[in-house]
Design a protein around this motif. Structure first.
Motif, PDB file in Angstrom:
ATOM      1  N   GLY A  19      -2.878  -1.290   5.780  1.00 33.28           N
ATOM      2  CA  GLY A  19      -3.448  -2.639   5.665  1.00 33.28           C
ATOM      3  C   GLY A  19      -4.518  -2.744   4.592  1.00 33.28           C
ATOM      4  N   ARG A  20      -4.436  -1.902   3.574  1.00 35.19           N
ATOM      5  CA  ARG A  20      -5.424  -1.915   2.490  1.00 35.19           C
ATOM      6  C   ARG A  20      -5.236  -3.138   1.594  1.00 35.19           C
ATOM      7  N   ASP A  21      -6.341  -3.704   1.167  1.00 32.66           N
ATOM      8  CA  ASP A  21      -6.286  -4.838   0.247  1.00 32.66           C
ATOM      9  C   ASP A  21      -6.097  -4.264  -1.156  1.00 32.66           C
ATOM     10  N   GLN A  36       7.512  -3.711  -4.339  1.00 35.01           N
ATOM     11  CA  GLN A  36       6.495  -2.932  -3.624  1.00 35.01           C
ATOM     12  C   GLN A  36       6.039  -3.688  -2.362  1.00 35.01           C
ATOM     13  N   PRO A  37       5.559  -2.937  -1.375  1.00 35.67           N
ATOM     14  CA  PRO A  37       5.068  -3.601  -0.150  1.00 35.67           C
ATOM     15  C   PRO A  37       3.645  -4.122  -0.318  1.00 35.67           C
ATOM     16  N   LEU A  38       3.204  -4.266  -1.561  1.00 35.88           N
ATOM     17  CA  LEU A  38       1.858  -4.772  -1.880  1.00 35.88           C
ATOM     18  C   LEU A  38       2.019  -5.939  -2.853  1.00 35.88           C
ATOM     19  N   PRO A  39       1.002  -6.790  -2.972  1.00 38.68           N
ATOM     20  CA  PRO A  39       1.055  -7.795  -4.034  1.00 38.68           C
ATOM     21  C   PRO A  39       1.229  -7.094  -5.383  1.00 38.68           C
ATOM     22  N   ALA A  59     -12.749  -8.561  -8.649  1.00 38.85           N
ATOM     23  CA  ALA A  59     -13.733  -7.825  -7.822  1.00 38.85           C
ATOM     24  C   ALA A  59     -13.146  -6.522  -7.289  1.00 38.85           C
ATOM     25  N   ILE A  60     -12.521  -5.795  -8.180  1.00 42.19           N
ATOM     26  CA  ILE A  60     -11.894  -4.517  -7.796  1.00 42.19           C
ATOM     27  C   ILE A  60     -12.996  -3.476  -7.563  1.00 42.19           C
ATOM     28  N   SER A  61     -12.886  -2.733  -6.468  1.00 46.45           N
ATOM     29  CA  SER A  61     -13.885  -1.692  -6.183  1.00 46.45           C
ATOM     30  C   SER A  61     -13.376  -0.303  -6.562  1.00 46.45           C
ATOM     31  N   HIS A  62     -12.037  -0.075  -6.454  1.00 49.89           N
ATOM     32  CA  HIS A  62     -11.453   1.237  -6.726  1.00 49.89           C
ATOM     33  C   HIS A  62     -10.184   1.068  -7.565  1.00 49.89           C
ATOM     34  N   VAL A  63      -9.992   1.952  -8.501  1.00 49.52           N
ATOM     35  CA  VAL A  63      -8.712   2.005  -9.231  1.00 49.52           C
ATOM     36  C   VAL A  63      -8.074   3.360  -8.961  1.00 49.52           C
ATOM     37  N   VAL A  64      -6.806   3.326  -8.553  1.00 52.26           N
ATOM     38  CA  VAL A  64      -6.028   4.563  -8.451  1.00 52.26           C
ATOM     39  C   VAL A  64      -5.029   4.537  -9.596  1.00 52.26           C
ATOM     40  N   GLU A 230      -3.014  11.703   1.304  1.00 50.75           N
ATOM     41  CA  GLU A 230      -4.131  11.739   2.276  1.00 50.75           C
ATOM     42  C   GLU A 230      -5.469  11.818   1.550  1.00 50.75           C
ATOM     43  N   GLU A 231      -5.508  12.546   0.435  1.00 59.57           N
ATOM     44  CA  GLU A 231      -6.756  12.649  -0.341  1.00 59.57           C
ATOM     45  C   GLU A 231      -7.139  11.274  -0.886  1.00 59.57           C
ATOM     46  N   VAL A 232      -6.146  10.532  -1.343  1.00 63.53           N
ATOM     47  CA  VAL A 232      -6.427   9.199  -1.895  1.00 63.53           C
ATOM     48  C   VAL A 232      -6.970   8.300  -0.790  1.00 63.53           C
ATOM     49  N   MET A 233      -6.347   8.374   0.381  1.00 59.19           N
ATOM     50  CA  MET A 233      -6.786   7.523   1.492  1.00 59.19           C
ATOM     51  C   MET A 233      -8.218   7.873   1.901  1.00 59.19           C
ATOM     52  N   ALA A 234      -8.541   9.171   1.934  1.00 62.16           N
ATOM     53  CA  ALA A 234      -9.895   9.604   2.310  1.00 62.16           C
ATOM     54  C   ALA A 234     -10.902   9.150   1.255  1.00 62.16           C
ATOM     55  N   TRP A 235     -10.499   9.261  -0.015  1.00 64.45           N
ATOM     56  CA  TRP A 235     -11.383   8.830  -1.114  1.00 64.45           C
ATOM     57  C   TRP A 235     -11.681   7.332  -1.006  1.00 64.45           C
ATOM     58  N   LEU A 236     -10.665   6.531  -0.694  1.00 63.75           N
ATOM     59  CA  LEU A 236     -10.862   5.083  -0.562  1.00 63.75           C
ATOM     60  C   LEU A 236     -11.795   4.770   0.601  1.00 63.75           C
ATOM     61  N   GLU A 237     -11.702   5.574   1.631  1.00 65.90           N
ATOM     62  CA  GLU A 237     -12.506   5.378   2.832  1.00 65.90           C
ATOM     63  C   GLU A 237     -13.975   5.670   2.577  1.00 65.90           C
ATOM     64  N   HIS A 238     -14.237   6.735   1.801  1.00 69.84           N
ATOM     65  CA  HIS A 238     -15.603   7.268   1.747  1.00 69.84           C
ATOM     66  C   HIS A 238     -16.339   7.034   0.432  1.00 69.84           C
ATOM     67  N   CYS A 239     -15.643   6.644  -0.620  1.00 71.08           N
ATOM     68  CA  CYS A 239     -16.349   6.528  -1.911  1.00 71.08           C
ATOM     69  C   CYS A 239     -16.582   5.065  -2.279  1.00 71.08           C
TER      70      CYS A 239
END
Ligand code: NAP
Length: 239
Positions: A19-21, A36-39, A59-64, A230-239
């Motif tokens: 459910g990530r924006d 893709q299952p995202l916009p 207003a992007i906070s993170h770029v992967v 999983e590393e990407v998900m953790a990074w999004l969560e904590h950084c």
């Protein structure tokens, strides 16, 4: 998320389930990009300045950056634009392929090196590099080139002797082996992309004892590298 690879699509799936924006960005190189299952958005940003403006406007906070390891310009732009806009950046990057027992690799630093590594006599080359950079191989018109492209070419190819197969990955080793046998391939040219989406041709070439001219990855400015979803998900969560 900057996409365009099998791995990027996998990550998009996880982001959507969580459910990530997020928004998935395609360069727009293919006619029908995978849904893709995202916009989704499509097309270049207009260089570093355009990307900075986009990041601020949205207003992007993170770029992967999950682009292909050979999409060096996009990756370099992302490093500069994120620094300028104060946005966190991580590259979701697969490790390069390593030679295994049975592989016959000629490692070259770039496209010009790949052309030079092909034999002088006429060969039958599986040129597995997509649709870009084909003109470099026009310097060796004696070879017959097998090309596998996502879309049928709309303009004549710069290679006089060619066969085009239209197909979209990921591919499997069995069908890649049959493809190489059917076209009597003697050499494979590949970019060291890493990952599983394009690995089938390496396995097929190994089984057929065919040499691969393996092009090393281009240089990209230093950035945080994450290799697992999983590393990407953790990074999004904590950084
Ligand atoms: P590139 O040379 O690094 O990028 C050229 C320009 O295309 C960039 O400066 C940018 O335009 C635009 N662009 C690239 N990726 C984009 C993205 N995901 N979203 C929005 N704009 C993007 O890239 P490339 O080698 O042409 O690759 C294009 C796309 O195809 C990438 O998304 C990549 O993941 C995918 N792909 C590439 C390869 C390959 O071998 N190169 C293989 C498989 C898939 P602006 O400067 O205007 O922003």
């Amino acid at each position: 998320m900057l996409g365009g690879t099998t791995e990027a699509s996998r990550l998009a799936q996880t982001l959507a389930v969580a459910g990530r924006d997020a928004v998935f960005s395609y360069a727009g190189r293919t006619n029908r990009p995978a849904l893709q299952p995202l916009p989704q958005r499509q097309g270049g940003f207009g260089g570093v300045a355009g990307l900075v403006a986009y990041l601020k406007a949205e207003a992007i906070s993170h770029v992967v950056d999950a682009t292909h390891p050979f999409a060096a310009q996009m990756s370099a732009h992302a490093v500069r634009a994120c620094a300028e806009a104060g946005v966190a950046l991580a590259a979701f990057e697969r490790a390069p392929w390593q030679m295994q027992d049975g592989d016959i690799w000629l490692r070259v630093p770039d496209m010009a090196g790949a052309v030079a590594a092909l034999p002088r006599r006429a060969a039958r080359v599986f040129l597995a590099i997509g649709k870009q950079n084909l003109e470099v191989f026009a310097a060796c018109p004696q070879h017959h080139y097998l090309l596998r492209l996502v879309d049928a070419p709309e303009v004549p190819l710069p290679l006089p002797l060619n066969t085009v197969v239209v197909a979209r990955g990921p591919f499997d080793a069995g069908s890649d082996k049959r493809l190489m046998q059917d076209h009597a391939i003697t050499h494979v040219v590949a970019k060291n992309a890493g990952g599983t989406g394009a690995e089938a041709k390496l396995i097929a070439a190994r089984e057929l004892a065919l040499p691969i001219v393996m092009i090393d990855r281009p240089w990209v400015p230093e950035r945080r590298i994450l290799t697992r979803v999983e590393e990407v998900m953790a990074w999004l969560e904590h950084c």
